[in-house]
Design an enzyme around this catalytic site. Structure first.
Site, PDB file in Angstrom:
ATOM      1  N   ARG A 113      72.511  62.685  58.310  1.00 16.07           N
ATOM      2  CA  ARG A 113      72.159  62.084  59.393  1.00 16.07           C
ATOM      3  C   ARG A 113      73.469  61.402  60.175  1.00 16.07           C
ATOM      4  O   ARG A 113      73.669  59.969  60.688  1.00 16.07           O
ATOM      5  CB  ARG A 113      71.408  61.034  59.007  1.00 16.07           C
ATOM      6  CG  ARG A 113      69.759  60.862  58.176  1.00 16.07           C
ATOM      7  CD  ARG A 113      69.059  59.141  57.853  1.00 16.07           C
ATOM      8  NE  ARG A 113      67.643  59.748  57.293  1.00 16.07           N
ATOM      9  CZ  ARG A 113      67.184  59.649  56.244  1.00 16.07           C
ATOM     10  NH1 ARG A 113      67.456  59.349  55.691  1.00 16.07           N
ATOM     11  NH2 ARG A 113      65.816  60.050  56.258  1.00 16.07           N
TER      12      ARG A 113
ATOM     13  N   LYS B 204      78.498  63.305  74.561  1.00 13.72           N
ATOM     14  CA  LYS B 204      77.300  64.224  74.478  1.00 13.72           C
ATOM     15  C   LYS B 204      77.369  65.100  73.931  1.00 13.72           C
ATOM     16  O   LYS B 204      78.223  66.032  74.184  1.00 13.72           O
ATOM     17  CB  LYS B 204      77.252  63.893  76.129  1.00 13.72           C
ATOM     18  CG  LYS B 204      76.663  63.134  76.850  1.00 13.72           C
ATOM     19  CD  LYS B 204      76.352  63.714  78.184  1.00 13.72           C
ATOM     20  CE  LYS B 204      75.124  62.692  78.783  1.00 13.72           C
ATOM     21  NZ  LYS B 204      75.247  63.120  80.217  1.00 13.72           N
TER      22      LYS B 204
ATOM     23  N   GLU C 244      85.069  70.547  87.466  1.00 14.98           N
ATOM     24  CA  GLU C 244      84.832  69.212  86.031  1.00 14.98           C
ATOM     25  C   GLU C 244      85.327  68.263  86.672  1.00 14.98           C
ATOM     26  O   GLU C 244      85.670  67.294  87.016  1.00 14.98           O
ATOM     27  CB  GLU C 244      84.560  68.935  84.902  1.00 14.98           C
ATOM     28  CG  GLU C 244      83.624  69.915  84.516  1.00 14.98           C
ATOM     29  CD  GLU C 244      81.639  69.589  84.739  1.00 14.98           C
ATOM     30  OE1 GLU C 244      81.861  67.818  85.301  1.00 14.98           O
ATOM     31  OE2 GLU C 244      80.937  70.274  84.529  1.00 14.98           O
TER      32      GLU C 244
ATOM     33  N   LYS D 251      86.499  59.337  83.525  1.00 16.90           N
ATOM     34  CA  LYS D 251      85.431  59.102  82.396  1.00 16.90           C
ATOM     35  C   LYS D 251      85.998  58.141  81.324  1.00 16.90           C
ATOM     36  O   LYS D 251      84.124  57.912  80.904  1.00 16.90           O
ATOM     37  CB  LYS D 251      84.944  60.835  81.937  1.00 16.90           C
ATOM     38  CG  LYS D 251      84.094  60.957  81.195  1.00 16.90           C
ATOM     39  CD  LYS D 251      83.186  62.560  80.842  1.00 16.90           C
ATOM     40  CE  LYS D 251      82.773  62.099  80.214  1.00 16.90           C
ATOM     41  NZ  LYS D 251      82.270  63.411  79.782  1.00 16.90           N
TER      42      LYS D 251
ATOM     43  N   GLU E 247      73.646  56.898  79.443  1.00 19.14           N
ATOM     44  CA  GLU E 247      73.576  57.544  80.703  1.00 19.14           C
ATOM     45  C   GLU E 247      71.790  56.276  80.777  1.00 19.14           C
ATOM     46  O   GLU E 247      71.360  57.350  81.634  1.00 19.14           O
ATOM     47  CB  GLU E 247      73.159  58.607  80.565  1.00 19.14           C
ATOM     48  CG  GLU E 247      73.569  59.116  81.912  1.00 19.14           C
ATOM     49  CD  GLU E 247      73.625  61.263  82.169  1.00 19.14           C
ATOM     50  OE1 GLU E 247      73.689  61.495  81.317  1.00 19.14           O
ATOM     51  OE2 GLU E 247      72.615  61.395  82.646  1.00 19.14           O
TER      52      GLU E 247
ATOM     53  N   ARG F 199      76.674  56.023  84.730  1.00 21.10           N
ATOM     54  CA  ARG F 199      76.962  57.143  83.720  1.00 21.10           C
ATOM     55  C   ARG F 199      76.399  58.821  84.226  1.00 21.10           C
ATOM     56  O   ARG F 199      76.777  59.297  84.421  1.00 21.10           O
ATOM     57  CB  ARG F 199      76.748  58.066  82.443  1.00 21.10           C
ATOM     58  CG  ARG F 199      77.684  59.001  81.515  1.00 21.10           C
ATOM     59  CD  ARG F 199      77.630  58.759  80.216  1.00 21.10           C
ATOM     60  NE  ARG F 199      78.405  59.808  79.839  1.00 21.10           N
ATOM     61  CZ  ARG F 199      78.354  60.183  78.214  1.00 21.10           C
ATOM     62  NH1 ARG F 199      78.258  59.677  77.534  1.00 21.10           N
ATOM     63  NH2 ARG F 199      78.708  61.613  78.547  1.00 21.10           N
TER      64      ARG F 199
ATOM     65  N   ASN G 161      76.935  63.884  86.696  1.00 27.58           N
ATOM     66  CA  ASN G 161      76.014  64.910  86.443  1.00 27.58           C
ATOM     67  C   ASN G 161      76.152  65.450  88.119  1.00 27.58           C
ATOM     68  O   ASN G 161      75.051  66.359  88.172  1.00 27.58           O
ATOM     69  CB  ASN G 161      74.268  64.168  85.874  1.00 27.58           C
ATOM     70  CG  ASN G 161      74.226  64.494  84.325  1.00 27.58           C
ATOM     71  OD1 ASN G 161      75.031  64.987  84.067  1.00 27.58           O
ATOM     72  ND2 ASN G 161      73.471  63.501  84.371  1.00 27.58           N
TER      73      ASN G 161
ATOM     74  N   HIS H 115      75.004  68.864  88.738  1.00 27.56           N
ATOM     75  CA  HIS H 115      74.405  69.336  87.863  1.00 27.56           C
ATOM     76  C   HIS H 115      73.287  69.843  87.914  1.00 27.56           C
ATOM     77  O   HIS H 115      72.961  70.791  86.870  1.00 27.56           O
ATOM     78  CB  HIS H 115      74.801  68.613  86.690  1.00 27.56           C
ATOM     79  CG  HIS H 115      76.237  68.556  86.350  1.00 27.56           C
ATOM     80  ND1 HIS H 115      77.264  68.552  87.222  1.00 27.56           N
ATOM     81  CD2 HIS H 115      77.287  69.662  85.134  1.00 27.56           C
ATOM     82  CE1 HIS H 115      78.899  68.858  86.149  1.00 27.56           C
ATOM     83  NE2 HIS H 115      78.238  69.465  84.430  1.00 27.56           N
TER      84      HIS H 115
ATOM     85  N   HIS I 193      72.490  73.771  86.700  1.00 32.99           N
ATOM     86  CA  HIS I 193      72.342  74.353  85.389  1.00 32.99           C
ATOM     87  C   HIS I 193      70.836  74.852  85.452  1.00 32.99           C
ATOM     88  O   HIS I 193      71.093  75.912  84.842  1.00 32.99           O
ATOM     89  CB  HIS I 193      71.388  72.748  84.624  1.00 32.99           C
ATOM     90  CG  HIS I 193      72.516  72.241  83.277  1.00 32.99           C
ATOM     91  ND1 HIS I 193      72.839  70.225  83.180  1.00 32.99           N
ATOM     92  CD2 HIS I 193      74.145  72.092  82.965  1.00 32.99           C
ATOM     93  CE1 HIS I 193      73.034  69.901  82.895  1.00 32.99           C
ATOM     94  NE2 HIS I 193      74.591  71.229  82.563  1.00 32.99           N
TER      95      HIS I 193
ATOM     96  N   HIS J 287      79.644  77.654  82.861  1.00 30.04           N
ATOM     97  CA  HIS J 287      78.882  76.100  83.230  1.00 30.04           C
ATOM     98  C   HIS J 287      79.912  75.857  84.612  1.00 30.04           C
ATOM     99  O   HIS J 287      79.481  75.787  85.916  1.00 30.04           O
ATOM    100  CB  HIS J 287      79.795  75.572  82.524  1.00 30.04           C
ATOM    101  CG  HIS J 287      79.929  73.781  82.887  1.00 30.04           C
ATOM    102  ND1 HIS J 287      77.830  73.359  82.700  1.00 30.04           N
ATOM    103  CD2 HIS J 287      80.091  72.896  82.673  1.00 30.04           C
ATOM    104  CE1 HIS J 287      77.443  73.072  83.261  1.00 30.04           C
ATOM    105  NE2 HIS J 287      78.675  71.866  83.044  1.00 30.04           N
TER     106      HIS J 287
HETATM  107  N1  GLY Z   1      79.443  66.037  81.433  1.00 31.55           N
HETATM  108  C1  GLY Z   1      79.114  64.609  81.606  1.00 31.55           C
HETATM  109  C2  GLY Z   1      78.721  63.397  81.410  1.00 31.55           C
HETATM  110  O1  GLY Z   1      79.475  63.560  79.679  1.00 31.55           O
HETATM  111  O2  GLY Z   1      78.060  62.631  81.156  1.00 31.55           O
END
Ligand code: GLY
Length: 369
Positions: A122, A144, A186, A228, A238, A242, A246, A249, A253, A265
């Site tokens: 957990r 994340k 990025e 960030k 998010e 946040r 993306n 992305h 993706h 990526h």
């Molecule tokens: N890679 C995008 C984020 O961490 O929100």
């Protein structure tokens, strides 16, 4: 009906540090918290990073007799099977709730080791030790964690913050050029959405970055992490701001999934950025001049359109439909007003865009170069 109310005391706000330096990774006394003395450590890494740093870090931590677990490198390993195999090995070695995971490697290692940490008994503590530019700038910071499924990228995962992050810039000195560019994308993404000054800094320093000028790279890593941190500290889950991280992305993706993760990526995100910037331009938010600045930066980084040209527009659009930003059957995009400034309207950061516009944008980008 009787009602019993469960009131859980609010958690203390979590905070953790991101330690950035050069040449301190193999001297854990400099970064490993004294609180961890006597605890069982598990280093999770991949076979490539293991050869360069895994054994060396395990030796440097010999007092702790760490368990060293390694898996096949690459995005294709970021799946249920790898997660299960890591967990089984941790059970075999009697890892418990006090065990600390050290996630040593790039984005794939960080995502999967973090996800193991989030669910093992957990949830246990972990430390992110990114060894690639991409992982330092983006994936090791912000909590994340995820694996990919047949339906798409990062669809199963958890928000699980590390105890801290240890970024040794010396690790970047052995990175091949494509991996530098992979991570740089990025940084470009975060500057493009938040910081025009640093976007220009990258634009003016491409040669220095490719030649791994440590001061230039340090400035970029630190500024990207600062931005960030400021975004994630206001919106960990998010729900709002946040989501701007993306940018590029949604299409990126989809391209990764359609190419069966054979494209790196960052390179897929670069193509995604071009398409999503083109959508912004077609909708009248971003000027053609700004679009061309982005396009010419990517061409100078040798980002080619060849992978995008091989893909069918309708299939790309279909692949975006499993995106996490999908709502009411419509895929929503982060859009740009200008470099360093996203399109923000009425408290809304992501905007529904019709398939027709997305298709037009993909076709125009495909025929742009
Ligand atoms: N890679 C995008 C984020 O961490 O929100």
């Amino acid at each position: 009906m009787n009602e019993i109310v469960m009131q859980i005391l609010a958690k203390q706000p979590a905070s953790y540090s991101i330690k950035i330096g050069s040449g301190f990774l193999l001297n854990p006394a400099e970064w490993l918290s004294l609180d961890y003395q006597g605890k069982q450590l598990v280093i999770i890494t991949d076979d490539n990073v293991n050869k360069i740093y895994g054994e060396k870090l395990a030796n440097a931590l010999a007092n702790y007799k760490p368990l060293l677990l390694s898996f096949l490198p690459g995005e294709k390993s970021k799946n249920y099977l790898t997660k299960q195999s890591l967990e089984d090995q941790m059970f075999e070695h009697h890892c418990n709730r006090d065990t600390i995971i050290l996630s040593l490697g790039g984005g794939v290692v960080g995502d999967i080791a973090g996800f193991v940490a989030s669910t093992y008994m957990r949830g246990i503590s972990y430390i992110q030790i990114p060894t690639t530019l991409l992982a330092m700038i983006d994936s090791s910071v912000g909590g994340k964690t995820a694996i990919n499924t047949n339906q798409g990228k990062n669809l199963i995962g958890a928000f699980w913050q590390p105890s801290y992050v240890v970024a040794d810039l010396n690790c970047l000195m052995t990175l091949p050029k494509v991996q530098v560019i992979n991570g740089l994308i990025e940084a470009i993404k975060i500057f493009m959405t938040n910081d025009a000054y640093y976007f220009n800094y990258v634009n003016n320093n491409i040669e220095n970055i490719i030649n791994k000028d440590i001061l230039v790279i340090k400035n970029i890593v630190e500024q990207a992490i600062k931005l960030k941190v400021s975004v994630v500290s206001q919106d960990e889950r998010e729900n709002k701001h946040r989501v701007v991280l993306n940018f590029g992305h949604t299409i990126g993706h989809a391209i990764e999934k359609m190419t069966d993760y054979t494209i790196l990526h960052g390179y897929a995100v670069a193509l995604g950025i071009l398409v999503e910037a083109k959508i912004s331009q077609l909708l009248g938010f971003l000027s053609l001049e700004y679009y061309q600045i982005i396009q010419s930066l990517f061409f100078r980084l040798n980002i080619t359109l060849s992978e995008l040209k091989k893909l069918n527009c309708d299939e790309i659009i279909l692949a975006t439909k499993s995106d996490k930003k999908m709502k009411l059957n419509s895929v929503r995009y982060v859009l740009l007003n200008e470099i360093g400034n996203i399109h923000y309207d009425d408290n809304i950061y992501v905007h529904p865009v019709s398939d027709e516009i997305v298709k037009k944008a993909i076709c125009e980008v495909q025929h742009d170069g």
